[in-house]
Write a protein that holds these residues in place. Sequence first.
Motif, PDB file in Angstrom:
ATOM      1  N   MET A   1      61.838  47.605  44.866  1.00 27.64           N
ATOM      2  CA  MET A   1      61.070  46.380  45.118  1.00 27.64           C
ATOM      3  C   MET A   1      59.584  46.706  45.098  1.00 27.64           C
ATOM      4  O   MET A   1      59.123  47.625  45.783  1.00 27.64           O
ATOM      5  CB  MET A   1      61.462  45.793  46.475  1.00 27.64           C
ATOM      6  N   GLN A   2      58.803  45.951  44.315  1.00 23.10           N
ATOM      7  CA  GLN A   2      57.365  46.168  44.206  1.00 23.10           C
ATOM      8  C   GLN A   2      56.651  45.357  45.273  1.00 23.10           C
ATOM      9  O   GLN A   2      56.788  44.146  45.361  1.00 23.10           O
ATOM     10  CB  GLN A   2      56.873  45.771  42.814  1.00 23.10           C
ATOM     11  N   VAL A   3      55.859  46.043  46.105  1.00 22.93           N
ATOM     12  CA  VAL A   3      55.136  45.386  47.188  1.00 22.93           C
ATOM     13  C   VAL A   3      53.759  44.934  46.733  1.00 22.93           C
ATOM     14  O   VAL A   3      53.317  43.825  47.014  1.00 22.93           O
ATOM     15  CB  VAL A   3      55.016  46.327  48.410  1.00 22.93           C
ATOM     16  N   ILE A   4      53.039  45.812  46.014  1.00 22.86           N
ATOM     17  CA  ILE A   4      51.671  45.543  45.583  1.00 22.86           C
ATOM     18  C   ILE A   4      51.677  45.245  44.093  1.00 22.86           C
ATOM     19  O   ILE A   4      52.266  45.978  43.302  1.00 22.86           O
ATOM     20  CB  ILE A   4      50.761  46.750  45.884  1.00 22.86           C
ATOM     21  N   SER A   5      50.983  44.185  43.701  1.00 21.37           N
ATOM     22  CA  SER A   5      50.923  43.815  42.288  1.00 21.37           C
ATOM     23  C   SER A   5      49.575  43.183  41.993  1.00 21.37           C
ATOM     24  O   SER A   5      49.011  42.439  42.813  1.00 21.37           O
ATOM     25  CB  SER A   5      52.044  42.840  41.932  1.00 21.37           C
ATOM     26  N   ALA A   6      49.050  43.463  40.811  1.00 22.41           N
ATOM     27  CA  ALA A   6      47.792  42.853  40.377  1.00 22.41           C
ATOM     28  C   ALA A   6      47.958  41.369  40.095  1.00 22.41           C
ATOM     29  O   ALA A   6      46.963  40.659  39.958  1.00 22.41           O
ATOM     30  CB  ALA A   6      47.275  43.567  39.131  1.00 22.41           C
ATOM     31  N   ALA A   7      49.200  40.894  40.003  1.00 19.55           N
ATOM     32  CA  ALA A   7      49.430  39.469  39.794  1.00 19.55           C
ATOM     33  C   ALA A   7      49.046  38.657  41.025  1.00 19.55           C
ATOM     34  O   ALA A   7      48.870  37.442  40.934  1.00 19.55           O
ATOM     35  CB  ALA A   7      50.898  39.218  39.440  1.00 19.55           C
ATOM     36  N   ARG A   8      48.901  39.338  42.163  1.00 26.13           N
ATOM     37  CA  ARG A   8      48.481  38.671  43.397  1.00 26.13           C
ATOM     38  C   ARG A   8      47.029  39.066  43.660  1.00 26.13           C
ATOM     39  O   ARG A   8      46.743  40.189  44.067  1.00 26.13           O
ATOM     40  CB  ARG A   8      49.388  39.086  44.552  1.00 26.13           C
ATOM     41  N   PRO A   9      46.085  38.153  43.442  1.00 26.53           N
ATOM     42  CA  PRO A   9      44.655  38.495  43.537  1.00 26.53           C
ATOM     43  C   PRO A   9      44.239  39.065  44.881  1.00 26.53           C
ATOM     44  O   PRO A   9      43.270  39.821  44.961  1.00 26.53           O
ATOM     45  CB  PRO A   9      43.956  37.153  43.259  1.00 26.53           C
ATOM     46  N   GLU A  10      44.967  38.728  45.955  1.00 27.81           N
ATOM     47  CA  GLU A  10      44.556  39.202  47.278  1.00 27.81           C
ATOM     48  C   GLU A  10      44.691  40.719  47.446  1.00 27.81           C
ATOM     49  O   GLU A  10      44.119  41.300  48.366  1.00 27.81           O
ATOM     50  CB  GLU A  10      45.361  38.490  48.379  1.00 27.81           C
ATOM     51  N   TRP A  11      45.427  41.370  46.524  1.00 36.43           N
ATOM     52  CA  TRP A  11      45.566  42.825  46.592  1.00 36.43           C
ATOM     53  C   TRP A  11      44.438  43.544  45.857  1.00 36.43           C
ATOM     54  O   TRP A  11      44.248  44.743  46.049  1.00 36.43           O
ATOM     55  CB  TRP A  11      46.901  43.266  45.977  1.00 36.43           C
ATOM     56  N   ILE A  12      43.703  42.858  45.019  1.00 36.26           N
ATOM     57  CA  ILE A  12      42.749  43.526  44.127  1.00 36.26           C
ATOM     58  C   ILE A  12      41.527  44.045  44.878  1.00 36.26           C
ATOM     59  O   ILE A  12      41.163  45.216  44.787  1.00 36.26           O
ATOM     60  CB  ILE A  12      42.344  42.590  42.970  1.00 36.26           C
ATOM     61  N   PHE A  13      40.855  43.165  45.616  1.00 33.40           N
ATOM     62  CA  PHE A  13      39.603  43.575  46.266  1.00 33.40           C
ATOM     63  C   PHE A  13      39.784  44.689  47.294  1.00 33.40           C
ATOM     64  O   PHE A  13      38.979  45.640  47.320  1.00 33.40           O
ATOM     65  CB  PHE A  13      38.926  42.363  46.910  1.00 33.40           C
ATOM     66  N   PRO A  14      40.804  44.649  48.154  1.00 31.42           N
ATOM     67  CA  PRO A  14      40.915  45.720  49.162  1.00 31.42           C
ATOM     68  C   PRO A  14      41.047  47.125  48.568  1.00 31.42           C
ATOM     69  O   PRO A  14      40.587  48.096  49.178  1.00 31.42           O
ATOM     70  CB  PRO A  14      42.178  45.341  49.941  1.00 31.42           C
ATOM     71  N   PHE A  15      41.656  47.236  47.380  1.00 31.64           N
ATOM     72  CA  PHE A  15      41.884  48.557  46.801  1.00 31.64           C
ATOM     73  C   PHE A  15      40.850  48.955  45.764  1.00 31.64           C
ATOM     74  O   PHE A  15      40.645  50.141  45.518  1.00 31.64           O
ATOM     75  CB  PHE A  15      43.281  48.620  46.183  1.00 31.64           C
ATOM     76  N   THR A  16      40.214  47.992  45.144  1.00 37.07           N
ATOM     77  CA  THR A  16      39.260  48.320  44.073  1.00 37.07           C
ATOM     78  C   THR A  16      37.814  48.005  44.425  1.00 37.07           C
ATOM     79  O   THR A  16      36.899  48.572  43.823  1.00 37.07           O
ATOM     80  CB  THR A  16      39.613  47.550  42.781  1.00 37.07           C
ATOM     81  N   GLY A  17      37.597  47.100  45.376  1.00 32.01           N
ATOM     82  CA  GLY A  17      36.243  46.634  45.659  1.00 32.01           C
ATOM     83  C   GLY A  17      35.743  45.650  44.621  1.00 32.01           C
ATOM     84  O   GLY A  17      34.567  45.275  44.646  1.00 32.01           O
ATOM     85  N   LEU A  18      36.601  45.227  43.705  1.00 34.81           N
ATOM     86  CA  LEU A  18      36.225  44.326  42.614  1.00 34.81           C
ATOM     87  C   LEU A  18      36.796  42.936  42.845  1.00 34.81           C
ATOM     88  O   LEU A  18      37.876  42.780  43.430  1.00 34.81           O
ATOM     89  CB  LEU A  18      36.731  44.850  41.275  1.00 34.81           C
ATOM     90  N   GLN A  19      36.064  41.938  42.367  1.00 37.77           N
ATOM     91  CA  GLN A  19      36.606  40.587  42.335  1.00 37.77           C
ATOM     92  C   GLN A  19      37.614  40.500  41.180  1.00 37.77           C
ATOM     93  O   GLN A  19      37.562  41.293  40.233  1.00 37.77           O
ATOM     94  CB  GLN A  19      35.482  39.574  42.147  1.00 37.77           C
ATOM     95  N   PRO A  20      38.546  39.546  41.235  1.00 37.73           N
ATOM     96  CA  PRO A  20      39.564  39.452  40.177  1.00 37.73           C
ATOM     97  C   PRO A  20      38.987  39.401  38.766  1.00 37.73           C
ATOM     98  O   PRO A  20      39.529  40.036  37.847  1.00 37.73           O
ATOM     99  CB  PRO A  20      40.317  38.167  40.530  1.00 37.73           C
ATOM    100  N   ALA A  21      37.879  38.671  38.562  1.00 35.15           N
ATOM    101  CA  ALA A  21      37.292  38.594  37.216  1.00 35.15           C
ATOM    102  C   ALA A  21      36.762  39.959  36.790  1.00 35.15           C
ATOM    103  O   ALA A  21      36.908  40.352  35.620  1.00 35.15           O
ATOM    104  CB  ALA A  21      36.173  37.555  37.180  1.00 35.15           C
ATOM    105  N   GLN A  22      36.139  40.694  37.718  1.00 33.71           N
ATOM    106  CA  GLN A  22      35.656  42.039  37.404  1.00 33.71           C
ATOM    107  C   GLN A  22      36.825  42.963  37.095  1.00 33.71           C
ATOM    108  O   GLN A  22      36.744  43.798  36.191  1.00 33.71           O
ATOM    109  CB  GLN A  22      34.848  42.590  38.576  1.00 33.71           C
TER     110      GLN A  22
END
Length: 259
Positions: free
Chosen positions: A1-22
């Motif tokens: 089971m995959q917990v973290i996915s880039a398809a969910r925008p709320e996971w992007i900023f905490p791990f990358t520091g980037l906004q979804p568009a970036q």
Amino acid sequence: MQVISAARPEWIFPFTGLQPAQFRRLVRLVAERGGDTIADGRPGRQWALDLPDRVLLVAAYWRTNLTMRQIGPLFGVSHSAAHRVIDTLGPLLALAPARRRPVDQIAIVDGTLIPTRDHRLAAPSKNYRYSTNLQVAIDASTRLVIALGDPQPGNRNDTIVYRTSGIDQKLAGRPVMADGGYRGNPEVIIPYRKPHDGSELPDWKADLNTQHRTVRAQVEHALARLKCFKILRDYRRAASTLTDTASGIANLHNIALAG
């Protein structure tokens, strides 16, 4: 089971520091560099994760410094698959070589110690750990990282590592500012030192030193932001991969800073 996915925008900023568009622009950059065409080393075998998830996995690993057996299940893959993703995509996230810069562009350089467990390169240093010395240069105007030196043993001082890491060649022909630890490199602008007789500096020299400290503080702030990625606080991988890792983190920093 995959917990973290880039398809969910709320996971992007905490791990990358980037906004979804970036983040989407970063994924396109990795695709242009060959990220979409690379399998895991065996012809015909495709990745279990799509490219955005693989990019997010690498960034999450850098941000958290979890082990492969911890980061893999969060993305629904084995620890060996996570290892292959990081080995393959890490170099593709690296900072692009600097294009021609204005001759009067001022660079600020400083070194930071990266605790590194690979003793083939690391050496005992002033932080009482086996570390490597990583030289980082930023642009004084934009605060973007413009150059990184090759990691050197942590028991070497900055004035030596500045020359042996190759960062001096990357900054050649440009004004460079640094702290007093770079004494011995005549092309580097450092603060005025107190006279040997212990007398005070003239007021004009003291004022210039104050201005120098104010400008140079920017590189220390940049180093602090880079070290928000916990992998730079305890590097467990082979020291030969540190250059790509640091360059990739610098790229994420630049994208976030540039907006």
